[in-house]
Design an enzyme around this catalytic site. Structure first.
Site, PDB file in Angstrom:
ATOM      1  N   GLY A 142      18.535  -6.698  23.640  1.00  0.00           N
ATOM      2  CA  GLY A 142      19.060  -5.862  24.884  1.00  0.00           C
ATOM      3  C   GLY A 142      18.989  -6.594  26.272  1.00  0.00           C
ATOM      4  O   GLY A 142      18.678  -5.879  27.243  1.00  0.00           O
ATOM      5  N   LYS A 143      18.870  -8.170  26.398  1.00  0.00           N
ATOM      6  CA  LYS A 143      18.507  -8.722  27.466  1.00  0.00           C
ATOM      7  C   LYS A 143      19.788  -9.862  27.487  1.00  0.00           C
ATOM      8  O   LYS A 143      19.553 -10.681  28.358  1.00  0.00           O
ATOM      9  CB  LYS A 143      17.311  -9.427  27.355  1.00  0.00           C
ATOM     10  CG  LYS A 143      16.219  -8.598  27.333  1.00  0.00           C
ATOM     11  CD  LYS A 143      14.767  -9.218  27.072  1.00  0.00           C
ATOM     12  CE  LYS A 143      13.404  -8.154  27.208  1.00  0.00           C
ATOM     13  NZ  LYS A 143      12.320  -8.802  26.787  1.00  0.00           N
ATOM     14  N   GLY A 144      20.774  -9.658  26.921  1.00  0.00           N
ATOM     15  CA  GLY A 144      21.914 -10.514  27.330  1.00  0.00           C
ATOM     16  C   GLY A 144      21.932 -11.878  26.377  1.00  0.00           C
ATOM     17  O   GLY A 144      22.770 -12.583  26.395  1.00  0.00           O
ATOM     18  N   TYR A 145      20.818 -11.910  25.641  1.00  0.00           N
ATOM     19  CA  TYR A 145      20.857 -13.363  24.915  1.00  0.00           C
ATOM     20  C   TYR A 145      21.876 -13.463  23.468  1.00  0.00           C
ATOM     21  O   TYR A 145      22.690 -14.385  23.621  1.00  0.00           O
ATOM     22  CB  TYR A 145      19.475 -13.508  24.100  1.00  0.00           C
ATOM     23  CG  TYR A 145      18.357 -13.991  25.081  1.00  0.00           C
ATOM     24  CD1 TYR A 145      17.863 -15.146  25.332  1.00  0.00           C
ATOM     25  CD2 TYR A 145      17.785 -12.917  25.818  1.00  0.00           C
ATOM     26  CE1 TYR A 145      17.125 -15.674  26.381  1.00  0.00           C
ATOM     27  CE2 TYR A 145      16.802 -13.128  26.933  1.00  0.00           C
ATOM     28  CZ  TYR A 145      16.356 -14.339  27.063  1.00  0.00           C
ATOM     29  OH  TYR A 145      15.441 -14.998  27.929  1.00  0.00           O
ATOM     30  N   LYS A 202      31.249  -6.520  25.712  1.00  0.00           N
ATOM     31  CA  LYS A 202      31.129  -7.430  26.836  1.00  0.00           C
ATOM     32  C   LYS A 202      31.496  -8.909  26.665  1.00  0.00           C
ATOM     33  O   LYS A 202      31.885  -9.450  27.369  1.00  0.00           O
ATOM     34  CB  LYS A 202      29.551  -7.664  26.991  1.00  0.00           C
ATOM     35  CG  LYS A 202      29.080  -6.641  28.132  1.00  0.00           C
ATOM     36  CD  LYS A 202      27.554  -7.112  28.353  1.00  0.00           C
ATOM     37  CE  LYS A 202      26.685  -5.716  28.317  1.00  0.00           C
ATOM     38  NZ  LYS A 202      25.602  -5.920  28.361  1.00  0.00           N
ATOM     39  N   ALA A 204      24.842  -3.501  19.465  1.00  0.00           N
ATOM     40  CA  ALA A 204      25.775  -4.647  19.126  1.00  0.00           C
ATOM     41  C   ALA A 204      27.226  -4.376  19.616  1.00  0.00           C
ATOM     42  O   ALA A 204      28.013  -5.263  20.043  1.00  0.00           O
ATOM     43  CB  ALA A 204      25.604  -4.765  17.541  1.00  0.00           C
ATOM     44  N   ASN A 256      24.944   0.977  15.368  1.00  0.00           N
ATOM     45  CA  ASN A 256      24.475  -0.122  15.815  1.00  0.00           C
ATOM     46  C   ASN A 256      25.214  -0.299  17.300  1.00  0.00           C
ATOM     47  O   ASN A 256      25.951  -1.154  17.668  1.00  0.00           O
ATOM     48  CB  ASN A 256      24.903  -1.450  15.119  1.00  0.00           C
ATOM     49  CG  ASN A 256      23.910  -2.580  15.668  1.00  0.00           C
ATOM     50  OD1 ASN A 256      23.311  -2.665  16.821  1.00  0.00           O
ATOM     51  ND2 ASN A 256      23.946  -3.732  15.063  1.00  0.00           N
ATOM     52  N   ILE A 270      26.261 -12.437  13.637  1.00  0.00           N
ATOM     53  CA  ILE A 270      24.867 -12.834  14.501  1.00  0.00           C
ATOM     54  C   ILE A 270      23.948 -12.077  14.059  1.00  0.00           C
ATOM     55  O   ILE A 270      24.269 -10.938  13.801  1.00  0.00           O
ATOM     56  CB  ILE A 270      25.358 -12.690  16.183  1.00  0.00           C
ATOM     57  CG1 ILE A 270      24.386 -13.123  16.891  1.00  0.00           C
ATOM     58  CG2 ILE A 270      25.978 -11.367  16.067  1.00  0.00           C
ATOM     59  CD1 ILE A 270      24.807 -13.274  18.434  1.00  0.00           C
ATOM     60  N   TYR A 325      29.442  -6.964  21.891  1.00  0.00           N
ATOM     61  CA  TYR A 325      30.654  -7.619  21.368  1.00  0.00           C
ATOM     62  C   TYR A 325      31.746  -7.193  22.485  1.00  0.00           C
ATOM     63  O   TYR A 325      32.712  -8.000  22.821  1.00  0.00           O
ATOM     64  CB  TYR A 325      31.071  -6.899  20.121  1.00  0.00           C
ATOM     65  CG  TYR A 325      29.997  -7.244  18.919  1.00  0.00           C
ATOM     66  CD1 TYR A 325      29.460  -8.334  19.086  1.00  0.00           C
ATOM     67  CD2 TYR A 325      29.985  -6.584  17.835  1.00  0.00           C
ATOM     68  CE1 TYR A 325      28.372  -8.865  18.059  1.00  0.00           C
ATOM     69  CE2 TYR A 325      28.901  -6.637  16.890  1.00  0.00           C
ATOM     70  CZ  TYR A 325      28.216  -7.805  17.244  1.00  0.00           C
ATOM     71  OH  TYR A 325      27.151  -8.009  15.980  1.00  0.00           O
TER      72      TYR A 325
END
Lengths: 197, 196
Positions: free
Chosen positions: B107-110, B148, B142, B139, B98, B146
């Protein structure tokens, strides 16, 4: 004089790493592929018997990749001194800027297994990767159901780095895929050197 | 049945190689993006070069990879890509990759939302058993994302990533279908409670 250059990269005590001999090797390797247990120990691909013609095409693809992609080293494993084909070894997915790569080998001739030839071949392969290609890290993926391979890589200094849980499905059950690794800093040069003449 | 291409913040889409190549060429001028994404050195490829690469890589054998664009739901803007690669059907496993090229969406959940949509697709449409990824130890954003989405760290290759003269770990992560089902079920229950 640069003395280390006298150590052959390709010759150990009983075996050597050598080029493919297309016509003869294809006949022998096609015979190995009729043995499903060999293929399943080796690989995650579905086991599939091949004809000599298919093996020859496979060799052509390998040599094309060595030439075009520049991220593969491939050798046959042969018994000394008569050059009899017993297996293959390769360093693949070479990522040059970080010096990462994967290694794999197989002794296809069942009568030649358990004699230490794999150990000699892996010693040469690792030395080639670190001393000639100047790589930094080698990985090997080993199915949980291949303890002989685990033992072989451990003896060469590889350490288990990761466990891809239940990544393989064979014979109606799931198995882990173990990821072994070796850093150049961890590699003891005498591992390979005492094998060469 | 639900729209399986749609999450809470993003949808997964299909776009022409020209559109994707234009985005890739622009995103890769951002070296931080390129070096979070890939171990290959960023090479400033042209649109034409990316287009040819995409056509070669994804124009054939499409049962072994599923490549989608990520679009933000609020304005349908193309913000990144996600794909399943190297699918081994006999073992039911795949790799996922991704990248969010548009920095203001970091950093906003997208990314996490896109990964959740991709995992639902992998497990409930493709019926895979396992999804793998690897990620550079530096990273951290990231890795958190992942985790989450349900991935577990399965090991690391210490000091095997070299960048800017420093050695970092390569982190290997994976998620199994059972784990995904459990977390998806928990979320469904939470949603039910919220809506009733």
């Amino acid at each position: 004089m640069f003395d280390a250059i006298k150590n052959s990269l390709f010759e150990a005590e009983h075996i050597c790493l050598a080029p493919i001999q297309h016509e003869n090797d294809a006949i022998i390797e096609a015979r190995w592929t009729q043995d499903a247990s060999y293929l399943r120990l080796l690989d995650r691909e579905p086991a599939r018997p091949s004809s000599p013609e298919q093996v020859k095409k496979h060799y052509d693809a390998i040599e094309k990749s060595v030439e075009d992609d520049g991220n593969l080293f491939y050798a046959t494993i042969r018994l000394r001194p008569d050059d009899r084909l017993i297996g293959f070894a390769r360093i693949f997915w070479i990522q040059w800027t970080m010096g990462r790569a994967s290694v794999e080998l197989g002794i296809g001739d069942p009568e030649q297994r358990g004699k230490g030839y794999g150990r000699e071949a892996l010693g040469l392969l690792v030395r080639y990767a670190f001393a000639e290609l100047n790589l930094n890290h080698l990985s090997a993926g080993i199915p949980e159901y291949n303890p002989a391979a685990v033992h072989l890589f451990q003896r060469a200094g590889f350490v288990e780095r990761a466990c891809q849980r239940l990544a393989l499905y064979r014979d109606g059950r799931r198995w882990d895929l173990l990821i072994y690794g070796l850093l150049r800093d961890e590699w003891r040069e005498d591992n390979g050197r005492h094998l060469s003449r | 049945m639900d729209d399986i291409f749609r999450g809470e913040l993003v949808r997964l889409g299909g776009d022409d190689p020209q559109t994707v190549a234009e985005a890739f060429s622009r995103w890769n001028r951002d070296s931080e993006y390129a070096r979070l994404l890939d171990d290959e050195p960023p090479k400033l490829y042209s649109v034409k070069n990316f287009k040819e690469w995409l056509e070669k890589k994804f124009g054939q054998d499409d049962e072994f990879h599923f490549f989608f664009t990520i679009r933000a739901l609020e304005d349908d803007r193309l913000i990144g890509f996600i794909g399943l690669f190297g699918i081994q059907w006999n073992h039911g496993s795949a790799w996922v990759g991704i990248g969010l090229g548009e920095r203001e969406y970091w950093g906003k959940g997208y990314g996490t939302d896109a990964m959740r949509v991709m995992l639902r697709y992998a497990f409930s449409e493709l019926n895979l058993y396992r999804v793998n990824l690897d990620v550079f130890g530096y990273n951290l954003r990231a890795i958190r994302s992942y985790e989450k989405a349900g991935f577990k760290i399965e090991g690391r290759e210490p000091k095997s990533v070299l960048r800017d003269g420093q050695r970092y770990d390569m982190i290997l992560m994976g998620i199994l279908r059972d784990e995904w089902e459990n977390s998806a079920m928990r979320e469904a229950h939470a949603t039910d409670r919220n809506t009733t």
